[in-house]
Design an enzyme around this catalytic site. Structure first.
Site, PDB file in Angstrom:
ATOM      1  N   ASP A 260      10.228 -19.113  -4.619  1.00 51.78           N
ATOM      2  CA  ASP A 260      11.337 -19.811  -4.067  1.00 51.78           C
ATOM      3  C   ASP A 260      13.051 -18.742  -4.107  1.00 51.78           C
ATOM      4  O   ASP A 260      13.547 -18.551  -2.886  1.00 51.78           O
ATOM      5  CB  ASP A 260      11.768 -20.471  -5.402  1.00 51.78           C
TER       6      ASP A 260
ATOM      7  N   ASP B 178      15.268 -17.272  -1.206  1.00 52.96           N
ATOM      8  CA  ASP B 178      16.209 -16.780  -0.319  1.00 52.96           C
ATOM      9  C   ASP B 178      16.819 -16.212  -0.599  1.00 52.96           C
ATOM     10  O   ASP B 178      18.103 -15.710   0.514  1.00 52.96           O
ATOM     11  CB  ASP B 178      17.267 -18.227  -2.054  1.00 52.96           C
TER      12      ASP B 178
ATOM     13  N   TYR C 131       5.658 -25.470 -10.594  1.00 49.01           N
ATOM     14  CA  TYR C 131       6.502 -26.496  -9.924  1.00 49.01           C
ATOM     15  C   TYR C 131       5.557 -27.865 -10.642  1.00 49.01           C
ATOM     16  O   TYR C 131       6.093 -29.488 -10.813  1.00 49.01           O
ATOM     17  CB  TYR C 131       6.833 -26.169  -8.379  1.00 49.01           C
TER      18      TYR C 131
ATOM     19  N   ASP D  63      11.206  -8.991 -10.725  1.00 51.05           N
ATOM     20  CA  ASP D  63      12.801  -8.735 -11.125  1.00 51.05           C
ATOM     21  C   ASP D  63      13.080  -7.256 -10.099  1.00 51.05           C
ATOM     22  O   ASP D  63      13.760  -7.589  -9.185  1.00 51.05           O
ATOM     23  CB  ASP D  63      13.207  -8.621 -12.358  1.00 51.05           C
TER      24      ASP D  63
ATOM     25  N   LYS E 144       4.949 -11.831 -13.040  1.00 54.12           N
ATOM     26  CA  LYS E 144       5.677 -10.647 -13.637  1.00 54.12           C
ATOM     27  C   LYS E 144       4.859 -10.576 -15.419  1.00 54.12           C
ATOM     28  O   LYS E 144       4.671 -10.486 -15.671  1.00 54.12           O
ATOM     29  CB  LYS E 144       6.679 -11.753 -15.025  1.00 54.12           C
TER      30      LYS E 144
HETATM   31  C1  IPM Z   1      12.883 -24.879  -1.186  1.00 53.95           C
HETATM   32  C2  IPM Z   1      13.536 -25.361  -2.064  1.00 53.95           C
HETATM   33  C3  IPM Z   1      13.262 -26.018  -3.096  1.00 53.95           C
HETATM   34  C4  IPM Z   1      12.079 -25.355  -3.863  1.00 53.95           C
HETATM   35  C5  IPM Z   1      13.483 -27.923  -3.379  1.00 53.95           C
HETATM   36  C6  IPM Z   1      14.744 -28.461  -2.503  1.00 53.95           C
HETATM   37  C7  IPM Z   1      13.137 -28.855  -4.272  1.00 53.95           C
HETATM   38  O1  IPM Z   1      14.555 -24.747  -2.839  1.00 53.95           O
HETATM   39  O2  IPM Z   1      11.971 -25.333  -0.029  1.00 53.95           O
HETATM   40  O3  IPM Z   1      12.845 -23.298  -1.501  1.00 53.95           O
HETATM   41  O4  IPM Z   1      12.699 -25.780  -4.809  1.00 53.95           O
HETATM   42  O5  IPM Z   1      10.684 -25.507  -3.104  1.00 53.95           O
HETATM   43 MG    MG Z   2      14.856 -22.931  -2.483  1.00 54.45          MG
END
Ligand code: IPM
Ligand code: MG
Length: 313
Positions: free
Chosen positions: A198, A202, A88, A174, A139
């Protein structure tokens, strides 16, 4: 981007609560002007290297998950994501012209021993208050930075007596993505870098039924007065498709406030009360659209918020 005024206010705050940002309206803006830059600047400048993302499956909501109830009921995972390093923020980065009218996009994934070990400590310390199990993801089969990650995580455990009892596992990222769907209850604390964290967060969030339920905390190091900088935000994004319809689930943001009470303001009792209020409202059968199931009562964003506040009175 964030204005200087807001940025300086956030520097002086005991805790920052952030609403989700971004949306198609701003997708075509120049990179530096996108709303996401504000969030990334806050993370970087406040040095919020530790992102805690709990994925808890509320018993009232097992049916909202796309997975079978026996796979997810009672699920309680804590993802610890490194937040100020890796791809990032790594340099060099950018898009540059190359020969034959082609272009090249570049991002750099790098981590140092110090960056890896300070986030590992956060994961180990949390695990000690939970089930003592940490699964570290990378990885290392293809990336040198992944090899280093694995070695430094292991080295910290081997070196520090206080982490002697940590049950440490290493898993390729993975495979972790796959195991999260297959048998998520094998995990207690998952430790990952910025990018893998990240994605895995999710995925883990969705196991619980809705992204609309999950808060997160981003924490910095303690300063000399023992204070930490911190930012709290829902794991979900801005959900532009439902903007203005009063149907979004406010629970993730409300639980973000409860994390702020607990981790930044030392108000554990108040945090407990708020979390109980959320549970009670779910017990009463109130649901926003994203977590609605047969027999439950659909309510708007504001109704859900009001109902939770009413439980606190
Ligand atoms: C998160 C989001 C952010 C990230 C975006 C909005 C920049 O996906 O906080 O998980 O990728 O970190
Ligand atoms: Mg995210």
């Amino acid at each position: 981007p964030i204005t200087d005024e807001v940025f300086f206010k956030s520097l002086e705050s005991d805790a920052v609560i952030l609403g989700a940002c971004g949306g198609p309206k701003w997708d075509n803006l120049e990179f530096s002007k996108k709303p996401e830059r504000a969030l990334l600047k806050l993370r970087k400048e406040l040095k919020l290297f530790a992102n805690l993302r709990p994925a808890i499956c509320f018993k009232q909501l097992v049916d909202s998950s796309t997975l079978k109830p026996e796979i997810v009921s009672g699920l309680d995972i804590m993802i610890v994501r490194e937040l100020t390093g890796g791809i990032y923020f790594g340099e060099p980065r950018g898009i540059e012209p190359i020969e034959n009218n082609q272009r090249k996009g570049i991002n750099t994934h790098s981590y140092t021993t110090e960056e890896i070990q300070r986030i590992t400590r956060v994961a180990f310390d949390l695990a000690k208050k939970r089930k003592n199990k940490v699964t570290s993801c990378e990885k290392s089969n293809v990336m040198e930075a992944g090899v280093l990650w694995r070695e430094e995580v292991q080295a910290l455990k081997d070196k520090e007596k206080e982490y002697e009892k940590i049950d440490l596992h290493h898993m390729l990222a993975d495979n972790c993505a796959m195991q999260l769907l297959k048998n998520p209850k094998q995990f207690d604390v998952i430790l990952a870098d910025n990018l893998f964290g990240d994605m895995l967060s999710d995925e883990a969030a969705m196991l619980t039924g809705s992204l609309g339920l999950l808060p997160s905390a981003s924490l910095g190091a303690k300063d000399k007065n023992g204070k930490i900088r911190s930012l709290y935000e829902p794991v979900h994004g801005s959900a532009p498709d439902i903007t203005g319809k009063n149907i979004a689930n406010p629970i993730a943001t409300i639980l973000s406030l409860s994390m702020a009470l607990r981790y930044s303001l030392d108000l554990d009792k108040e945090a407990d009360l708020l979390e109980t209020a959320v549970q009670q409202v779910l017990d009463d059968g109130l649901r926003t659209k994203d977590i609605l199931s047969p027999g439950k009562k659909e309510v708007s964003t504001t109704d859900m918020g009001d109902a939770i506040v009413a439980k606190l009175k």
